[in-house]
Design a protein around this motif. Structure first.
Motif, mmCIF file in Angstrom:
data_model
loop_
_atom_site.group_PDB
_atom_site.id
_atom_site.type_symbol
_atom_site.label_atom_id
_atom_site.label_comp_id
_atom_site.label_asym_id
_atom_site.label_seq_id
_atom_site.Cartn_x
_atom_site.Cartn_y
_atom_site.Cartn_z
ATOM 1 N N ILE A 169 30.299 33.279 53.423
ATOM 2 C CA ILE A 169 29.847 31.921 53.135
ATOM 3 C C ILE A 169 28.544 31.917 52.343
ATOM 4 N N MET A 170 27.573 32.715 52.771
ATOM 5 C CA MET A 170 26.207 32.649 52.224
ATOM 6 C C MET A 170 25.909 33.725 51.195
ATOM 7 N N GLY A 171 26.737 34.752 51.142
ATOM 8 C CA GLY A 171 26.361 35.976 50.437
ATOM 9 C C GLY A 171 25.575 36.868 51.378
ATOM 10 N N PRO A 172 25.723 38.184 51.229
ATOM 11 C CA PRO A 172 25.078 39.117 52.160
ATOM 12 C C PRO A 172 23.551 39.022 52.168
ATOM 13 N N ALA A 173 22.940 38.707 51.026
ATOM 14 C CA ALA A 173 21.473 38.694 50.962
ATOM 15 C C ALA A 173 20.861 37.560 51.781
ATOM 16 N N LYS A 174 21.617 36.474 51.943
ATOM 17 C CA LYS A 174 21.133 35.388 52.800
ATOM 18 C C LYS A 174 21.545 35.656 54.247
ATOM 19 N N ALA A 175 22.738 36.182 54.437
ATOM 20 C CA ALA A 175 23.264 36.374 55.793
ATOM 21 C C ALA A 175 22.444 37.395 56.574
ATOM 22 N N ALA A 176 21.924 38.417 55.873
ATOM 23 C CA ALA A 176 21.209 39.479 56.594
ATOM 24 C C ALA A 176 19.948 38.938 57.260
ATOM 25 N N GLU A 177 19.236 38.020 56.598
ATOM 26 C CA GLU A 177 18.037 37.454 57.233
ATOM 27 C C GLU A 177 18.394 36.735 58.528
ATOM 28 N N VAL A 178 19.555 36.102 58.520
ATOM 29 C CA VAL A 178 20.002 35.324 59.679
ATOM 30 C C VAL A 178 20.540 36.244 60.777
ATOM 31 N N LEU A 179 21.413 37.184 60.389
ATOM 32 C CA LEU A 179 22.126 37.996 61.381
ATOM 33 C C LEU A 179 21.346 39.234 61.808
ATOM 34 N N LEU A 180 20.539 39.801 60.896
ATOM 35 C CA LEU A 180 19.772 41.000 61.264
ATOM 36 C C LEU A 180 18.342 40.664 61.661
ATOM 37 N N PHE A 181 17.723 39.720 60.942
ATOM 38 C CA PHE A 181 16.286 39.534 61.091
ATOM 39 C C PHE A 181 15.889 38.204 61.724
ATOM 40 N N ASN A 182 16.846 37.597 62.434
ATOM 41 C CA ASN A 182 16.560 36.498 63.357
ATOM 42 C C ASN A 182 15.980 35.253 62.707
ATOM 43 N N LYS A 183 16.232 35.045 61.407
ATOM 44 C CA LYS A 183 15.724 33.848 60.741
ATOM 45 C C LYS A 183 16.379 32.595 61.314
ATOM 46 N N LYS A 184 15.573 31.637 61.724
ATOM 47 C CA LYS A 184 16.089 30.355 62.216
ATOM 48 C C LYS A 184 16.222 29.399 61.027
ATOM 49 N N LEU A 185 17.412 28.849 60.828
ATOM 50 C CA LEU A 185 17.650 27.938 59.710
ATOM 51 C C LEU A 185 17.455 26.485 60.121
ATOM 52 N N THR A 186 16.841 25.697 59.250
ATOM 53 C CA THR A 186 16.855 24.250 59.436
ATOM 54 C C THR A 186 18.241 23.739 59.037
#
Lengths: 273, 273, 273
Positions: A169-186
């Protein structure tokens, strides 16, 4: 579940009563409402089972679309971490096996759901309530909703097919921040990344969304169901395979030192998500 | 490589010295810095081999994340076109075969990299330094960075798995302008298209990015590595197959009239990328 | 087709004349112009066949890129619903079978097209003229263009491989609103979602786009064709399989009560798309 809060069940006739959910069917819309607002709708073992049952019923009844939403200010705070504190007789290995089996069946219920499935995200969403959103057809979010998957912080790894759906959905470069590095999305960020369909102002969220959903439920039901199955059919085998792999990986994680220490730190208040 | 610039190697003990790279490991971060700033970090044959070696070492040591970045104002100007001017004894066919074998192994090193791999794009990026970004987990770019893959201008075709990753990340309608029609992307455009994770102002790029990376390197290492492998595992076979196909196609291209004329025009200053 | 409007054909020598299209080849660009402006370029059975023929010719001649665009203010209003009113001797089953065979071959022509294929979307696009855009390499749209696929409103289901390409390009949460719930996209929305490459002001659309296309057509032809085939090759088998499945589903839909009632309502003016 006859002793449950029968309030919502009686007026609609056929609706079942649940301990942790309020389920209604009206105007062609089956609504599954997570109903532990005092616990931010955290998902207990019982709630997983009730959700699977409610999805099974909604998939088979004559409703046109199915909606999942939360009671109170939270959408869902994810897996109730107390699920990890009730060590069964077989020890942590048994607990990991049982939790894995439950997770596998739970995610399977989303992959196989045969009708349009819509999330009405009324507030913050955490963990598995976020990851399975990749398996929904439409995700409407209120402006103040947030999306958080702190897997590595808890020594765990992605589930809900998110290791596949999020990069897709997001591309790996965006997904990794979310799935690996715990980024909370607004909500707005999640919408820009494609996880959320549309964001609405908090003040008009409920009225705008339900107006739209009522219109959707008037469309030809078979056309909708068949179209949804067509769209999801292409990747269905892939999704089931991903689910199996994710669960295998998590079962190893749950009995690992990294994970146990991270969860203990959480309960001792040493770490904050 | 004992005669290399040993400056960076000594203080960190185990770090190897390279002719074309500066490699350090500190605070759980393995940093591979392309170090031919006077040549805009263009990748020579030696540099390809050193990069593969450095990735192999970083994949096996106890660092938590691995970073690739460039010395000076450029991130990397791509394949050093002088690589095409040293015709070996076997003629252009032999050169194309050797270059293809090298490219295959080089891209393979990215596909198989077992830990979170992060690009810190400190300036313009060209050619293969752009295409392999689709195989990184996170790509942070400074505001003035640009991304350019002028394949058709040089009579060539996409590599680095970009024929697969770029359409997947951006959608085919955006990827074709980049891969077929030589569109140069600004950092902001690349971020909107999902190739770049986030863009930072030039003035604060280094401090903001490294602050973030140091925090990432403190997360549970096994959880991160296993999660990364889970995310990339789904498409790993596909990526290896794409790499093979792209290299086969390029070996044909390199001995074609179209390509030779385009490269000659470039060296004669008749065409400008 | 010798009796067709030969106006455009003669000056360019080899160009064929068609009843429903104007096809020209100039400066390396094969241009296929839908030419039923009085009917908003709705696609009749004859037009489907002429389009397949024109694509076949353009794929084999020495043009470098191929462009599809519309005459007048519309790009294309989609399948001419009058195609459904000519019930053949074999009844609706025979009509559904014939329409399915035609659709299968029509979409196949896009999947297999061997050169860069560019849509110049000069106005509103509906139905199959939208869905096949996912199979184009570049889609340029004028600001006032719109994109509408009202399948469920007509009791039908997605075609043109859109059940696969749209979720891949936009993510499923955006695609469902378009494919299931009849959301009409503006050009800007379609561009943000990745279906459209770039949007131009109405006033400068034609001049800006054709300037760009003429530059593209000067690039090395083999490099372009081979790169396009490389990009599309990865998913080609998948696309053919999706096409088959979509057509099977539609053949069932076309003989269903839901679909017949929806189309009758449309012709009786009871429903408006």
């Amino acid at each position: 579940a006859a002793e449950g809060p029968a309030v919502a069940a009686s007026p609609t006739g056929g609706a079942k009563a649940y301990e942790t959910l309020i389920v209604t069917t009206e105007d062609g819309i089956a609504t599954i409402r997570l109903n532990r607002p005092q616990k931010k709708n955290a998902i207990t073992l019982e709630m997983y089972n009730e959700l699977m049952d409610a999805l099974d019923v909604a998939g088979k009844d004559d409703s046109v679309i199915t909606v999942i939403t939360g009671s109170g200010n939270y959408y869902c705070s994810g897996n109730d971490l107390n699920n990890f504190t009730k060590i069964p007789e077989g020890g942590v290995d048994k607990m990991a096996k049982d939790a894995g089996d439950l997770l596998l069946r739970y995610v399977k219920a989303y992959i196989d759901f045969p009708k349009p499935l819509i999330a009405v995200v009324n507030g913050p969403a955490v963990g598995i309530s976020v990851t399975v959103l990749g398996l929904f057809d439409v995700v409407y979010a209120t402006e103040s909703a947030t999306f958080h998957t702190p897997f590595s912080q808890l020594g765990q790894s992605p589930e809900g097919c998110s290791s596949y759906t999020f990069p897709t959905i997001m591309g790996p470069a965006k997904a990794a921040e979310v799935l690996l590095f715990n980024k909370k999305l607004t909500a707005t960020q999640a919408c820009e990344l494609g996880l959320v369909t549309e964001v609405f102002p908090d003040s008009s969220f409920q009225s705008e969304v339900w107006t739209r959903l009522k219109a959707y439920a008037k469309l030809p039901p078979k056309s909708l169901a068949l179209s949804k199955q067509l769209i999801r059919g292409v990747e269905k085998d892939q999704l089931h395979a991903v689910n199996v792999t994710e669960v295998e990986r998590l079962k190893e994680r749950w009995v690992s030192d990294e994970c146990m220490q991270a969860i203990m730190s959480f309960f001792q208040g040493k770490s904050k998500l």
